[in-house]
Design a protein around this motif. Structure first.
Motif, PDB file in Angstrom:
ATOM      1  N   TRP A  32       0.853  -1.190   0.000  1.00 36.63           N
ATOM      2  CA  TRP A  32       0.000   0.000   0.000  1.00 36.63           C
ATOM      3  C   TRP A  32       0.882   1.230   0.000  1.00 36.63           C
ATOM      4  O   TRP A  32       1.766   1.372   0.842  1.00 36.63           O
ATOM      5  CB  TRP A  32      -0.884  -0.020   1.244  1.00 36.63           C
ATOM      6  CG  TRP A  32      -1.733   1.183   1.428  1.00 36.63           C
ATOM      7  CD1 TRP A  32      -1.515   2.214   2.301  1.00 36.63           C
ATOM      8  CD2 TRP A  32      -2.934   1.494   0.742  1.00 36.63           C
ATOM      9  NE1 TRP A  32      -2.515   3.141   2.205  1.00 36.63           N
ATOM     10  CE2 TRP A  32      -3.408   2.715   1.244  1.00 36.63           C
ATOM     11  CE3 TRP A  32      -3.672   0.852  -0.260  1.00 36.63           C
ATOM     12  CZ2 TRP A  32      -4.567   3.320   0.787  1.00 36.63           C
ATOM     13  CZ3 TRP A  32      -4.831   1.457  -0.700  1.00 36.63           C
ATOM     14  CH2 TRP A  32      -5.264   2.666  -0.177  1.00 36.63           C
ATOM     15  N   ASP A  49       2.347  -0.826   5.028  1.00 40.22           N
ATOM     16  CA  ASP A  49       1.253  -1.405   5.798  1.00 40.22           C
ATOM     17  C   ASP A  49       1.230  -2.883   5.463  1.00 40.22           C
ATOM     18  O   ASP A  49       1.089  -3.254   4.304  1.00 40.22           O
ATOM     19  CB  ASP A  49      -0.084  -0.780   5.423  1.00 40.22           C
ATOM     20  CG  ASP A  49      -0.247   0.634   5.949  1.00 40.22           C
ATOM     21  OD1 ASP A  49       0.506   1.023   6.851  1.00 40.22           O
ATOM     22  OD2 ASP A  49      -1.128   1.344   5.463  1.00 40.22           O
ATOM     23  N   THR A  51      -0.716  -6.229   5.706  1.00 38.62           N
ATOM     24  CA  THR A  51      -2.060  -6.735   5.967  1.00 38.62           C
ATOM     25  C   THR A  51      -1.971  -8.193   6.387  1.00 38.62           C
ATOM     26  O   THR A  51      -1.387  -9.015   5.683  1.00 38.62           O
ATOM     27  CB  THR A  51      -2.943  -6.589   4.716  1.00 38.62           C
ATOM     28  OG1 THR A  51      -2.971  -5.208   4.353  1.00 38.62           O
ATOM     29  CG2 THR A  51      -4.352  -7.074   4.980  1.00 38.62           C
ATOM     30  N   PRO A  54      -6.685 -10.248   4.590  1.00 38.07           N
ATOM     31  CA  PRO A  54      -7.812  -9.386   4.223  1.00 38.07           C
ATOM     32  C   PRO A  54      -9.174 -10.064   4.351  1.00 38.07           C
ATOM     33  O   PRO A  54     -10.190  -9.396   4.429  1.00 38.07           O
ATOM     34  CB  PRO A  54      -7.518  -9.008   2.777  1.00 38.07           C
ATOM     35  CG  PRO A  54      -6.534  -9.997   2.283  1.00 38.07           C
ATOM     36  CD  PRO A  54      -5.793 -10.519   3.474  1.00 38.07           C
ATOM     37  N   ARG A  61     -10.026  -9.543  13.546  1.00 36.06           N
ATOM     38  CA  ARG A  61      -8.834  -8.836  13.083  1.00 36.06           C
ATOM     39  C   ARG A  61      -7.913  -8.357  14.212  1.00 36.06           C
ATOM     40  O   ARG A  61      -6.708  -8.559  14.141  1.00 36.06           O
ATOM     41  CB  ARG A  61      -9.237  -7.669  12.184  1.00 36.06           C
ATOM     42  CG  ARG A  61      -8.052  -6.930  11.609  1.00 36.06           C
ATOM     43  CD  ARG A  61      -8.414  -6.171  10.365  1.00 36.06           C
ATOM     44  NE  ARG A  61      -8.832  -7.047   9.279  1.00 36.06           N
ATOM     45  CZ  ARG A  61      -7.997  -7.800   8.569  1.00 36.06           C
ATOM     46  NH1 ARG A  61      -6.720  -7.795   8.823  1.00 36.06           N
ATOM     47  NH2 ARG A  61      -8.444  -8.559   7.594  1.00 36.06           N
ATOM     48  N   SER A  88     -11.356   0.183  11.202  1.00 36.94           N
ATOM     49  CA  SER A  88     -10.064  -0.467  10.956  1.00 36.94           C
ATOM     50  C   SER A  88      -9.271  -0.545  12.249  1.00 36.94           C
ATOM     51  O   SER A  88      -9.396   0.312  13.117  1.00 36.94           O
ATOM     52  CB  SER A  88      -9.246   0.325   9.930  1.00 36.94           C
ATOM     53  OG  SER A  88      -9.874   0.306   8.684  1.00 36.94           O
ATOM     54  N   TRP A  90      -5.176  -1.312  13.619  1.00 42.35           N
ATOM     55  CA  TRP A  90      -3.791  -1.546  13.238  1.00 42.35           C
ATOM     56  C   TRP A  90      -2.856  -1.290  14.402  1.00 42.35           C
ATOM     57  O   TRP A  90      -3.209  -0.655  15.380  1.00 42.35           O
ATOM     58  CB  TRP A  90      -3.385  -0.707  12.031  1.00 42.35           C
ATOM     59  CG  TRP A  90      -3.321   0.768  12.255  1.00 42.35           C
ATOM     60  CD1 TRP A  90      -2.245   1.502  12.640  1.00 42.35           C
ATOM     61  CD2 TRP A  90      -4.389   1.711  12.081  1.00 42.35           C
ATOM     62  NE1 TRP A  90      -2.577   2.830  12.726  1.00 42.35           N
ATOM     63  CE2 TRP A  90      -3.882   2.977  12.381  1.00 42.35           C
ATOM     64  CE3 TRP A  90      -5.725   1.593  11.706  1.00 42.35           C
ATOM     65  CZ2 TRP A  90      -4.659   4.128  12.315  1.00 42.35           C
ATOM     66  CZ3 TRP A  90      -6.502   2.732  11.644  1.00 42.35           C
ATOM     67  CH2 TRP A  90      -5.967   3.983  11.943  1.00 42.35           C
ATOM     68  N   GLN A 104      -1.913  -4.430   9.843  1.00 41.45           N
ATOM     69  CA  GLN A 104      -3.375  -4.259   9.865  1.00 41.45           C
ATOM     70  C   GLN A 104      -4.089  -5.512   9.454  1.00 41.45           C
ATOM     71  O   GLN A 104      -3.555  -6.385   8.878  1.00 41.45           O
ATOM     72  CB  GLN A 104      -3.798  -3.110   8.974  1.00 41.45           C
ATOM     73  CG  GLN A 104      -3.397  -3.274   7.536  1.00 41.45           C
ATOM     74  CD  GLN A 104      -3.847  -2.092   6.688  1.00 41.45           C
ATOM     75  OE1 GLN A 104      -4.350  -1.127   7.194  1.00 41.45           O
ATOM     76  NE2 GLN A 104      -3.649  -2.185   5.416  1.00 41.45           N
TER      77      GLN A 104
END
Length: 104
Positions: A32, A49, A51, A54, A61, A88, A90, A104
């Protein structure tokens, strides 16, 4: 750079804001890229970032992100802080050279 962005399908009007590079096979990580408002204050740096997965449901998460952050701490990274915003979650971390990145 324009030809590379053309090949990745990044629209011209969005090339100066944020975008991701995704492995079309889904095996590799998503990268990203995001424009930030801060002016350059030192050598060039890239903010990544990472992940976790996803496809995880939102409620799973945070635990998965914290687990990945712990794995990265074992490799020498340092956890700076956690944040949850606009649905979100993170963890902002720092590598041994001082470069920040988010899980994240």
């Amino acid at each position: 750079m324009g030809r590379a962005l053309d090949a990745m399908g990044v629209p011209v009007e969005q090339r100066d804001s944020a975008y991701a590079v995704v492995d079309p096979d889904g095996a590799g990580p998503r990268l990203w890229f995001q424009k930030v408002p801060e002016e350059k204050s030192g050598k060039n740096r890239v903010h990544l970032d990472v992940t976790v997965r996803p496809d995880l449901p939102r409620e799973e998460r945070p635990d998965a992100v914290r687990a990945r952050a712990s794995q990265l701490e074992a490799l020498g990274a340092r956890r700076l802080y956690e944040k949850e915003e606009l649905g979100s979650f993170w963890v902002t971390m720092q590598d041994p050279e001082g470069n920040e990145f988010c899980v994240q």
